[in-house]
Motif scaffolding. Structure first.
Motif, PDB file in Angstrom:
ATOM      1  N   PHE A 268       0.842  -1.200   0.000  1.00  0.00           N
ATOM      2  CA  PHE A 268       0.000   0.000   0.000  1.00  0.00           C
ATOM      3  C   PHE A 268       0.874   1.245   0.000  1.00  0.00           C
ATOM      4  N   LEU A 274      -2.890   4.452   6.603  1.00  0.00           N
ATOM      5  CA  LEU A 274      -3.904   3.403   6.738  1.00  0.00           C
ATOM      6  C   LEU A 274      -4.244   3.038   8.173  1.00  0.00           C
ATOM      7  N   ASN A 283      -3.777   5.704  -1.160  1.00  0.00           N
ATOM      8  CA  ASN A 283      -3.529   4.374  -0.609  1.00  0.00           C
ATOM      9  C   ASN A 283      -3.748   3.247  -1.612  1.00  0.00           C
ATOM     10  N   ARG A 284      -3.418   3.520  -2.869  1.00  0.00           N
ATOM     11  CA  ARG A 284      -3.515   2.430  -3.843  1.00  0.00           C
ATOM     12  C   ARG A 284      -2.475   1.364  -3.498  1.00  0.00           C
ATOM     13  N   ASN A 285      -2.710   0.144  -3.997  1.00  0.00           N
ATOM     14  CA  ASN A 285      -1.826  -0.959  -3.626  1.00  0.00           C
ATOM     15  C   ASN A 285      -1.007  -1.423  -4.827  1.00  0.00           C
TER      16      ASN A 285
END
Lengths: 314, 202
Positions: A268, A274, A283-285
């Motif tokens: 992340f 988070l 907060n893209r993974n």
């Protein structure tokens, strides 16, 4: 029976240890301060009036009240009152002229102070001088307007709970911006309504609970731990992507103290955020990005092969 | 030449059109939000949020309408799975798409009035409309109210959990759309099926 006695003994021991701890803590506090707190931590105070020759009880001016519990839990808890206030306050009744004494500023003690070098007070002062608080209100606006000398406690770098830090720090801003009486100490203008001014902000409640005012309203250079260059409203961050992106500005401000160890956890981006919030865009993974890109690529590839074969073998 | 069949009544076509338009808008804005950046902008973040929210609400209403319509009209029959022999039928259709179609074989389950969908279409439409759509709609509605979501679900933040489910199901639906559009070109001509969905006649 024997077991019960042992429990009793353990309880007594723990009570004794607690009492000992409280006594030790109290002993650490200056006896001089206790004299001040006798009156200034209570809503009333009593003194002997020589003229009428009897004890008189009066109400304490609420602005002169100091919460001793908060006092002994703040940055300067080891200080004696007279470290900052005039020595002459030891005399009661206090001389009215003492109220005219100028209050010391942070730099009076911290300028060139090696012990607090990491906080870079000189740079903080420069940032403050450039800030709207200083340029608009000049000398009337001192450090103490935001940092109550009797209660202010460093939060962001000590508190693991970011939500608590947000509430604490935002309450500093709101102590003026949501309180007309304090606001008008330095301004004759009508206090702007914070809620109305932020009407444009979607999910206002979520934003107010998840970021500090200073995230958008200061210009951060990274030279000081907490930016003090508060800008005019037209220069405030208004572009959503400044926070909602993989290089979110929050990592250099609110999450600065968590950022080093937590920049990318389990794939992340900006993983430090988070533990307290979730921000779309920030907060893209990484792994899900790769996986979804790969699946999409394979599907397109198969469709192309299928289409080409259909055309060729028709 | 087979006789034209009126397979798609007006409400199905209107619902399908609304669904298609909303889906495209939601995919574009959803991707833009998920990959928002200071360096490049697909759709401005605040515009993307507004468009995503509005089209999401329209899609949600369209979906509820679809559920009611399927319940009260015969269209719902097309979505009823008959488990007996389903695996063999699906395999047969898969074989046709991956092999038979290139040999110009006849489709094993041609479209007739009582059978609008072939077995593979049926199973994918049921999965899409009765599993992934409710998931994406419910998680989408939940994300409208982030303050009301639990702080933690399975050890991660409530909003984070709902968003992960939302984007994973949204991604699966996006993949479906791509495949769906491609398979629609498998008709008498590549445009036949698209025309059918406009005029209602197959």
């Amino acid at each position: 029976m024997k077991k019960l006695s042992l429990i009793n003994l353990a309880l007594l021991m723990s009570l004794f240890l607690c009492a000992q701890e409280i006594t030790d803590e109290q002993a650490e506090h200056s006896p001089e301060n206790s004299k001040c707190f006798n009156c200034h931590s209570s809503h009333t105070y009593t003194y002997y009036n020589d003229v009428i020759e009897r004890n008189v009880t009066k109400r304490m001016n609420p602005y002169f009240l100091v919460d001793s519990v908060l006092y002994y839990d703040q940055n300067h808890s080891s200080f004696e009152c007279i470290d900052c206030h005039s020595y002459d306050y030891r005399t009661f009744p206090h001389d009215n002229e003492l109220q005219m004494d100028p209050m010391p500023s942070c730099l009076d003690c911290h300028e060139g102070d090696e012990e607090t070098e990491e906080y870079n007070f000189e740079k903080i002062d420069l940032e403050f001088i450039e800030s709207v608080h200083s340029t608009k209100h000049s000398d009337e606006f001192t450090c103490w307007m935001c940092h109550n000398p009797h209660t202010y406690k460093i939060n962001a770098r000590n508190n693991e709970n970011v939500k608590e830090t947000i509430v604490y720090d935002n309450n500093i801003c709101l102590s003026c911006h949501a309180d007309i009486n304090k606001y008008q100490l330095i301004s004759s203008e009508k206090n702007p309504n914070v809620i109305e001014k932020h009407d444009w902000l979607p999910n206002q409640i979520a934003h107010f609970a998840s970021v500090r005012c200073i995230e958008c309203h200061t210009h951060s250079t990274g030279d000081v731990l907490v930016a003090h260059h508060i800008q005019t409203k037209d220069k405030a961050v208004k572009k959503c992507v400044e926070c909602h992106s993989s290089n979110s500005i929050l990592m250099a401000s609110l999450y600065k103290f968590k950022a080093q160890e937590n920049r990318r956890k389990y794939g992340f981006f900006n993983a430090a955020i988070l533990s307290d919030s979730y921000m779309i865009g920030a907060n893209r993974n990484l792994y899900l990005n790769i996986l979804s890109g790969a699946i999409f690529g394979i599907i397109i590839f198969l469709i192309l092969i299928h289409a080409i074969l259909r055309i060729l073998l028709k | 030449m087979t006789k034209p069949m009126y397979l798609y009544p007006l409400w199905v076509r209107l619902w399908h059109l609304a669904n298609a338009l909303m889906f495209l808008a939601l995919i574009a804005t959803g991707l833009s939000l998920q990959y928002s950046s200071m360096d490049y902008t697909i759709i401005r973040f605040d515009y993307a949020v507004s468009i995503h929210n509005i089209t999401g609400i329209v899609l949600c209403v369209a979906y509820i309408f679809f559920l009611f319509a399927n319940h009260f009209t015969s269209n719902g029959n097309y979505y009823q799975l008959h488990l007996k022999g389903m695996f063999d039928r699906t395999l047969k259709q898969l074989r046709y798409y991956s092999y038979g179609i290139f040999k110009n074989e006849e489709a094993p389950f041609p479209t007739v009035v009582g059978r609008k969908f072939n077995p593979l279409q049926k199973i994918s439409y049921v999965f899409v409309m009765y599993i992934f759509m409710p998931v994406v709609v419910i998680t989408g509605v939940a994300l409208f109210f982030p303050d009301m979501l639990p702080d933690k679900i399975f050890g991660i933040g409530g909003v984070h959990f709902f968003d992960l489910i939302h984007i994973i199901s949204g991604f699966i639906l996006s993949i479906f759309i791509v495949i769906h559009i491609y398979f629609c070109t498998i008709g008498k001509t590549p445009l036949t099926n698209f025309k059918s969905m406009i005029n209602g006649w197959h």
